[in-house]
Design an enzyme around this catalytic site. Structure first.
Site, PDB file in Angstrom:
ATOM      1  N   CYS A  86       5.981  -5.417   0.441  1.00 11.81           N
ATOM      2  CA  CYS A  86       6.030  -4.169  -0.397  1.00 11.81           C
ATOM      3  C   CYS A  86       6.183  -3.014   0.771  1.00 11.81           C
ATOM      4  O   CYS A  86       7.094  -2.848   1.529  1.00 11.81           O
ATOM      5  CB  CYS A  86       5.016  -3.876  -1.537  1.00 11.81           C
ATOM      6  SG  CYS A  86       5.628  -2.672  -2.750  1.00 11.81           S
TER       7      CYS A  86
ATOM      8  N   GLY B  88       0.855  -1.180  -0.024  1.00  6.98           N
ATOM      9  CA  GLY B  88       0.046   0.062   0.167  1.00  6.98           C
ATOM     10  C   GLY B  88       0.791   1.115  -0.095  1.00  6.98           C
ATOM     11  O   GLY B  88       1.774   1.265  -0.764  1.00  6.98           O
TER      12      GLY B  88
ATOM     13  N   GLU C 111       0.773 -11.939  -3.027  1.00  7.84           N
ATOM     14  CA  GLU C 111      -0.763 -12.020  -3.109  1.00  7.84           C
ATOM     15  C   GLU C 111      -1.476 -11.836  -4.442  1.00  7.84           C
ATOM     16  O   GLU C 111      -2.736 -11.922  -4.631  1.00  7.84           O
ATOM     17  CB  GLU C 111      -1.314 -11.282  -1.984  1.00  7.84           C
ATOM     18  CG  GLU C 111      -1.605  -9.572  -2.355  1.00  7.84           C
ATOM     19  CD  GLU C 111       0.043  -8.980  -2.297  1.00  7.84           C
ATOM     20  OE1 GLU C 111       1.035  -9.283  -2.182  1.00  7.84           O
ATOM     21  OE2 GLU C 111      -0.183  -7.678  -2.472  1.00  7.84           O
TER      22      GLU C 111
ATOM     23  N   ILE D 294       5.434  -3.628  -7.860  1.00  4.91           N
ATOM     24  CA  ILE D 294       4.469  -2.250  -7.981  1.00  4.91           C
ATOM     25  C   ILE D 294       5.094  -1.409  -7.101  1.00  4.91           C
ATOM     26  O   ILE D 294       5.127  -1.381  -6.016  1.00  4.91           O
ATOM     27  CB  ILE D 294       3.068  -2.512  -7.602  1.00  4.91           C
ATOM     28  CG1 ILE D 294       2.650  -3.729  -8.476  1.00  4.91           C
ATOM     29  CG2 ILE D 294       2.187  -1.208  -7.736  1.00  4.91           C
ATOM     30  CD1 ILE D 294       1.124  -4.115  -8.132  1.00  4.91           C
ATOM     31  N   ARG D 295       5.601  -0.361  -7.552  1.00  4.66           N
ATOM     32  CA  ARG D 295       6.622   0.747  -7.120  1.00  4.66           C
ATOM     33  C   ARG D 295       7.387   0.418  -5.797  1.00  4.66           C
ATOM     34  O   ARG D 295       6.918   0.547  -4.857  1.00  4.66           O
ATOM     35  CB  ARG D 295       5.644   1.972  -6.726  1.00  4.66           C
ATOM     36  CG  ARG D 295       4.711   2.610  -7.925  1.00  4.66           C
ATOM     37  CD  ARG D 295       3.938   3.894  -7.319  1.00  4.66           C
ATOM     38  NE  ARG D 295       2.779   3.577  -6.667  1.00  4.66           N
ATOM     39  CZ  ARG D 295       2.722   3.728  -5.418  1.00  4.66           C
ATOM     40  NH1 ARG D 295       3.757   4.582  -4.708  1.00  4.66           N
ATOM     41  NH2 ARG D 295       1.731   3.359  -4.682  1.00  4.66           N
TER      42      ARG D 295
ATOM     43  N   HIS E 262       4.896  -8.530  -4.535  1.00  2.83           N
ATOM     44  CA  HIS E 262       3.494  -8.778  -4.022  1.00  2.83           C
ATOM     45  C   HIS E 262       3.299 -10.349  -4.322  1.00  2.83           C
ATOM     46  O   HIS E 262       2.607 -10.563  -5.322  1.00  2.83           O
ATOM     47  CB  HIS E 262       2.616  -7.746  -5.042  1.00  2.83           C
ATOM     48  CG  HIS E 262       2.392  -6.615  -4.472  1.00  2.83           C
ATOM     49  ND1 HIS E 262       1.457  -5.851  -3.624  1.00  2.83           N
ATOM     50  CD2 HIS E 262       3.254  -5.436  -5.065  1.00  2.83           C
ATOM     51  CE1 HIS E 262       1.713  -4.783  -3.359  1.00  2.83           C
ATOM     52  NE2 HIS E 262       2.746  -4.312  -4.112  1.00  2.83           N
TER      53      HIS E 262
ATOM     54  N   ARG F  77      12.705   3.245  -0.735  1.00  3.86           N
ATOM     55  CA  ARG F  77      11.412   3.228  -1.394  1.00  3.86           C
ATOM     56  C   ARG F  77      11.478   3.645  -2.724  1.00  3.86           C
ATOM     57  O   ARG F  77      12.510   4.053  -3.503  1.00  3.86           O
ATOM     58  CB  ARG F  77      10.591   4.312  -0.713  1.00  3.86           C
ATOM     59  CG  ARG F  77       9.982   3.970   0.687  1.00  3.86           C
ATOM     60  CD  ARG F  77       9.454   5.135   1.273  1.00  3.86           C
ATOM     61  NE  ARG F  77       8.072   5.167   0.930  1.00  3.86           N
ATOM     62  CZ  ARG F  77       7.028   6.209   1.334  1.00  3.86           C
ATOM     63  NH1 ARG F  77       7.395   7.122   2.315  1.00  3.86           N
ATOM     64  NH2 ARG F  77       5.952   6.305   0.861  1.00  3.86           N
TER      65      ARG F  77
ATOM     66  N   SER G 255       3.541   3.139   2.532  1.00  2.69           N
ATOM     67  CA  SER G 255       4.129   3.082   3.840  1.00  2.69           C
ATOM     68  C   SER G 255       3.970   4.008   4.854  1.00  2.69           C
ATOM     69  O   SER G 255       3.700   3.665   6.152  1.00  2.69           O
ATOM     70  CB  SER G 255       5.436   2.527   3.724  1.00  2.69           C
ATOM     71  OG  SER G 255       6.320   3.362   2.888  1.00  2.69           O
TER      72      SER G 255
HETATM   73  N1  GLN Z   1       5.659   2.884  -3.075  1.00  3.33           N
HETATM   74  C1  GLN Z   1       4.993   2.267  -1.827  1.00  3.33           C
HETATM   75  C2  GLN Z   1       5.757   2.802  -0.564  1.00  3.33           C
HETATM   76  O1  GLN Z   1       6.777   3.530  -0.607  1.00  3.33           O
HETATM   77  C3  GLN Z   1       5.146   0.827  -1.545  1.00  3.33           C
HETATM   78  C4  GLN Z   1       4.153   0.353  -2.859  1.00  3.33           C
HETATM   79  C5  GLN Z   1       3.488  -0.853  -2.543  1.00  3.33           C
HETATM   80  O2  GLN Z   1       3.330  -1.383  -1.433  1.00  3.33           O
HETATM   81  N2  GLN Z   1       3.042  -1.481  -3.941  1.00  3.33           N
HETATM   82  O3  GLN Z   1       5.116   3.089   0.584  1.00  3.33           O
END
Ligand code: GLN
Length: 205
Positions: A89, A56, A190, A152-153, A188, A120, A58
């Site tokens: 993540c 999500g 999940e 994802i990011r 991820h 990050r 952080s």
């Molecule tokens: N980029 C988000 C962060 O720095 C983490 C991305 C994710 O959980 N998919 O919190």
């Protein structure tokens, strides 16, 4: 035997996918009695035998953990009872002891449970989300085949020390690490049908 309970921190992020993944992984392991519950309030944390901190954002997750008074209790349960945690993540970021400048600038309060430093959004804008095969270095027949991971990011684990061990790398970057009963994944698990990471975690519960 009392029924095992796994909690999914449900303050923000990819909550439902983890609930489903834990249920499916438990079914594959033949753990018919495992219960999966949402954890938002302090009392919901008290009777779980394992915990997932999802992906999500952080900064938001950390703030809400403090707001809902889960922050201190999670730390206590890990220190006193070795509570197993899978952080993915953003969850991986919150488990770390050290973060990068972005963690500092956003005043993100990490749980500081794993001897690792995270960066990050380490793959930058060009590679915001992508998939890649990684080799998970766990001596277990399950992990002989590569693992198809969704990023994802995503953060990377820049460095580990003390009792923290790297378990997988993408190129030269650590993307999976373990310290005692704590497992941190930059990706991820999940979001794919491959339940090996969840099963590996459930075996610690
Ligand atoms: N980029 C988000 C962060 O720095 C983490 C991305 C994710 O959980 N998919 O919190």
């Amino acid at each position: 035997m009392a029924m095992l309970k796994v909690g999914v921190i449900s303050v923000q992020g990819a909550i439902f996918e983890h609930v489903e993944a834990v249920k499916s992984a438990a079914a594959e392991l033949g753990l018919k009695d495992m219960q999966v519950v949402h954890v938002r309030r302090l009392n919901e944390l008290d009777n779980v035998d394992g915990l997932v901190i999802p992906g999500g954002e952080s900064t938001t997750i950390a703030k809400l953990l403090i707001k809902f008074k889960l922050y201190d209790r999670i730390k206590e349960r890990v220190t006193d009872e070795d509570l197993p945690i899978l952080g993915t993540c953003a969850g991986c970021i919150t488990l770390a002891t050290e973060g990068d400048l972005e963690v500092e600038k956003t005043d993100t309060k990490l749980l500081r449970l794993m001897d690792m430093r995270v960066k990050r959004n380490a793959f930058g804008r060009q590679r915001e989300s992508f998939e890649a095969d990684i080799k998970i270095e766990v001596k277990n027949k399950d992990f002989e085949e590569p693992y198809h991971a969704v990023f994802i990011r995503a953060p990377v684990i820049e460095k580990v020390w003390g009792k923290c061990r790297p378990l997988a790398r993408l190129e030269d970057k650590i993307v999976l690490a373990k310290q005692g009963n704590l497992v941190a994944a930059a990706f991820h698990p999940e979001l794919t049908d491959d339940l090996r990471v969840h099963k590996y975690f459930l075996e610690m519960v």
